[in-house]
Design an enzyme around this catalytic site. Structure first.
Site, short mmCIF file in Angstrom:
data_model
loop_
_atom_site.label_atom_id
_atom_site.label_comp_id
_atom_site.label_asym_id
_atom_site.label_seq_id
_atom_site.Cartn_x
_atom_site.Cartn_y
_atom_site.Cartn_z
N TRP A 1 -62.67 10.10 -26.79
CA TRP A 1 -61.41 10.82 -26.55
C TRP A 1 -60.49 10.53 -27.75
CZ3 TRP A 1 -56.61 8.94 -23.73
CH2 TRP A 1 -55.76 10.00 -23.43
N LYS B 1 -57.14 13.25 -12.55
CA LYS B 1 -58.14 14.27 -12.27
C LYS B 1 -58.63 14.19 -10.83
CE LYS B 1 -58.04 13.93 -16.84
NZ LYS B 1 -57.38 12.85 -17.59
N ASP C 1 -62.75 2.52 -19.62
CA ASP C 1 -61.82 3.63 -19.37
C ASP C 1 -62.50 4.52 -18.33
OD1 ASP C 1 -60.11 5.76 -19.35
OD2 ASP C 1 -60.28 6.22 -21.48
N ALA D 1 -61.57 7.61 -16.20
CA ALA D 1 -60.56 8.64 -15.95
C ALA D 1 -61.08 9.77 -15.05
CB ALA D 1 -60.07 9.23 -17.27
#
Ligand code: HCI
Length: 394
Positions: free
Chosen positions: A127, A243, A208, A210
Site C-alpha cells: 500500500w 472496510k 496491518d 485492514a
C-alpha cells in the site's frame, strides 16, 4: 514562510477519485479506491451499523472525554475479534485510533521510540501510504520480494530468503490477509513457515490487517496474525474497521501491542498512548462506539456477520466470473489467478501504458500499478471489462 514550499506529491489512489468523477462517459468503470460497492454501485451503510447508530443516539448521555486509549469496550472487542484466544490477555493492550492508518502511525511512532531509525521492510509492492507513514515517524523503509507479476502468485521462496536475512534489529510489516494491492495471499502452511523464520531471526513483526473478513471469513483471515500472536514474544497489529464495518469516513481502527509479559505490555502501552497524545490526544468516539455495540450484541453481531458474508461472496463471485470471461476471451489460463486471489484487490501485472489505455480508450479507472478493485466491477460490467482487458493485453 509558505513561499518556500513546493507542491506535495498527491496520493495517486485518492487523485483517481477526482479523475473518475470528471469523466463524462456513461460507460466508465471505477476500479480505483478501496471502497466496497454493491451490485448497484453503492457503498451502503451496513444495516447493523445503522441500527447501532440509532441506539447510540438514544442511549448516550454525555460527550465528555473518553481518554487517550479511546473506547475501552471497543478495544477489548477488537482484541477478541482479531486475536481470539491466541495469546494470554495480560500481554495484550489495545488503543483505538483514527482508522487503520492512525493505528499504523501510533505503532510507527512507538517503534521509533523503541529503536530510533530502524528499518521497516515492506512487501514489494505494498500500500503506497506505508512508505510516508513509516518515514514520518523517523523509521527507514526497505522492501522484501512478494509478488510475481508473471504468475499472479506470491514469490514464496524469495520472501522466505529475504526474511532469513533480516535481523532482530529490523521490523517487517506483513499484511494480515487480503494483500493490498496484489490480492495474492499466504496459505496457512506458508504462514507457519513465515512464523518459524521470524521466531528464529527475532525480527519484529507489525501486522496491518485492514480487510479482515473480506478474504475467506473472519476466522480463516485471522490465521496468520493469530499464529504470530501465539508464537512470538512481541507483536504489533494495526486493525481497521473501515472496510469490514463500512465505516470509512468515521475513522475507526485499533492499534494492538503484545509484550513479552504483563509489565512490558504496560510500559509499551504507556509509550503507545504517549504517541496518541502527541498526535491528536484522543480519538473520535462515534464509529468505535458503533463497533462496540455491534460486537457486544448477539443479534446485531449476527446481522453484521451475515452482511459481511454477503459482501465477501459477492466479490468471490465477481472473481470467478471475471476469470471465466478472461479464459474464454484469451483462450488461456493467464487470468485464472483472479479467482485464486482474495480480498478487494487484484494486481493484474500489466504495464502502466496499458492501464492508461484502459482509462483513455475504455473509461476503466484503476491504480497505475494495475491494481483493480474487484467490487467496482459489479456483475453487470464483467463482460465489458473483460472485452477491454483482452483488447489492451492482446
Ligand atoms: C486503498 O484504496 O488502498 C485504501 C483506501 C485509501 C487509499 C489511499 C489513502 C487512504 C485510504
Amino acid at each position: 514562510m509558505f513561499e518556500t514550499l513546493k507542491p506535495a506529491p498527491q496520493d495517486k489512489i485518492i487523485a483517481l477519485i477526482a479523475e473518475y468523477a470528471a469523466d463524462e462517459r456513461d460507460s466508465k468503470i471505477d476500479l480505483g479506491v478501496g471502497v466496497y460497492k454493491d451490485q448497484t454501485g453503492n457503498t451502503p451503510i451496513m444495516t447493523a451499523v445503522a441500527k447501532a447508530e440509532e441506539r447510540r443516539v438514544k442511549e448516550q448521555t454525555t460527550k465528555t472525554y473518553v481518554g487517550m486509549a479511546g473506547n475501552v469496550g471497543f478495544n477489548n472487542a477488537m482484541i477478541d475479534l482479531v486475536l481470539g484466544d491466541s495469546v494470554s490477555r495480560d500481554r495484550v493492550r489495545g488503543a483505538q485510533a483514527p482508522g487503520g492508518t492512525g493505528a499504523l502511525r501510533l505503532i510507527a511512532d512507538l517503534l521509533n521510540v523503541a529503536k530510533p531509525g530502524a528499518t521497516v521492510y515492506l512487501s514489494d509492492p505494498t500500500w503506497p501510504n506505508h512508505v510516508p507513514l513509516m518515514s514520518a515517524a523517523g523509521l527507514k523503509t526497505a522492501t522484501y520480494p512478494y509478488f510475481d507479476a508473471e504468475t499472479g502468485l506470491v514469490k514464496f521462496d524469495e520472501l522466505c530468503a529475504a526474511l532469513e536475512k533480516m535481523t532482530a534489529d529490523d521490523i517487517v510489516l506483513l499484511h494480515g490477509c487480503c494483500h493490498n494491492p496484489t490480492g495474492a495471499n499466504l496459505t496457512d502452511e506458508q504462514w507457519d513457515k513465515v512464523v518459524e523464520i521470524v521466531q528464529k531471526t527475532g525480527t519484529f513483526v507489525l501486522v496491518d490487517i485492514a480487510y479482515l473478513g473480506f478474504g475467506d471469513g473472519l476466522e480463516p483471515d485471522a490465521y496468520g496474525v493469530r499464529k504470530l500472536a501465539s508464537t512470538l514474544p512481541e507483536l504489533a497489529v494495526a486493525a481497521s474497521c473501515s472496510k469490514n464495518f463500512g465505516l470509512y469516513r468515521e475513522r475507526v481502527g485499533c492499534a494492538m501491542i503484545i509484550g513479552a509479559n504483563e509489565e512490558v505490555a504496560n510500559i509499551t502501552f504507556s509509550q503507545l498512548l504517549s504517541a496518541a497524545r502527541a498526535n491528536y490526544s484522543m480519538p473520535p468516539d462515534h464509529g468505535a462506539e458503533i463497533v462496540r455495540i455491534i460486537l457486544n450484541d448477539e443479534a446485531l453481531r449476527k446481522e453484521w456477520e451475515d452482511e459481511l458474508t454477503q459482501v465477501r461472496n459477492h466479490m468471490v463471485t465477481i472473481r470467478e466470473k471475471l476469470a471465466e470471461a478472461m479464459r474464454q476471451r484469451s483462450n488461456s489460463a493467464d487470468f485464472d489467478f483472479l479467482a485464486e486471489h482474495r480480498g478487494m484487490f487484484s494486481l493484474l501485472g500489466i504495464s502502466q501504458d496499458k492501464v492508461e489505455q484502459l482509462k483513455k480508450d475504455f473509461g476503466v479507472y484503476m491504480v497505475g500499478n494495475s491494481r483493480m478493485n474487484i467490487a467496482g466491477l459489479g456483475m453487470d460490467k464483467i463482460e465489458q471489462f473483460a472485452d477491454a482487458l483482452v483488447k489492451v493485453t492482446r
